[in-house]
Write a protein that holds these residues in place. Structure first.
Motif, short mmCIF file in Angstrom:
data_model
loop_
_atom_site.label_atom_id
_atom_site.label_comp_id
_atom_site.label_asym_id
_atom_site.label_seq_id
_atom_site.Cartn_x
_atom_site.Cartn_y
_atom_site.Cartn_z
N ASN A 1 0.69 -1.32 0.14
CA ASN A 1 0.16 0.68 -0.31
C ASN A 1 0.62 0.92 -0.07
N THR B 1 -5.96 -2.25 9.36
CA THR B 1 -6.83 -1.67 8.74
C THR B 1 -6.99 -0.84 8.08
N MET B 2 -6.82 -1.45 6.51
CA MET B 2 -6.90 -0.11 5.56
C MET B 2 -7.21 -1.14 4.19
N ASN B 3 -7.99 -2.77 4.31
CA ASN B 3 -9.06 -2.49 3.86
C ASN B 3 -10.35 -1.94 3.62
N TRP B 4 -10.78 -2.60 2.48
CA TRP B 4 -12.15 -2.10 3.29
C TRP B 4 -13.39 -2.85 2.41
N ASP B 5 -14.32 -3.24 2.38
CA ASP B 5 -15.26 -3.91 1.28
C ASP B 5 -15.38 -3.26 0.46
N MET B 6 -16.00 -3.98 -0.65
CA MET B 6 -16.45 -3.20 -2.31
C MET B 6 -18.22 -3.00 -1.75
#
Ligand code: 5GP
Ligand code: ZN
Length: 142
Positions: free
Chosen positions: A85, A115-120
């Protein structure tokens, strides 16, 4: 070179504070983050004191992004993470803590828990379209 006295990253660039340097040229400087969130976490800065992406002159952003790519490839080759990232924070609401623009290179491992990811979740296309038009008007008037 426009550096300022009271900035910690300007001091690092000038060598007044030690750092683990990984790259330097006439316009850019890169060094390891001393509070790494992952093995290989590095920072890339222009040799020009400017607080954030809004204020950064285009002529400094270009070389800085070039250095980001160079350091990202080097970290990838050495650390061999599952992914990478690139992060750049602006203002306190984005958790910026050092007000000399910098890009984080953060190697990632699957399930590393960062915690840098997110759901689409698909957005409202109509709303996105209207907002894009308004933003495009701003970019055109720059
Ligand atoms: P920000 O929160 O502004 O996006 O990130 C600032 C980063 O600078 C943090 O990850 C922090 O660990 C790093 N940092 C702060 N002070 C120093 C320092 O003196 N040396 C190095 N190498 N990194 C620093
Ligand atoms: Zn600075």
């Amino acid at each position: 070179m426009a550096l300022v006295d009271e900035c910690i990253f300007c001091k690092i660039i000038r060598g007044e504070i030690p750092s683990f340097k990984v790259w330097e040229d006439d316009k850019t400087f890169a060094f390891m983050d001393i509070n790494p969130v992952a093995k290989g976490h590095a920072l890339i800065v222009p040799k020009f004191h400017t607080p954030n992406i809004y204020e950064a002159p285009q002529e400094w952003l270009g070389p800085t992004l070039g250095a980001v790519g160079r350091v990202a490839r080097a970290v990838r080759d050495e650390v061999q993470p599952d992914g990478m990232n690139i992060l750049q924070a602006n203002d306190k609401g984005a958790a910026q803590s050092v007000f000399h623009i910098h890009f984080h290179v953060i190697p990632r491992i699957v399930d590393d828990g960062l915690t840098m990811n997110w759901d689409m979740v698909p957005g409202d296309m109509d709303e996105i379209d209207k907002l894009a038009e308004k933003i495009a008007a701003h970019t055109a008037s720059e």
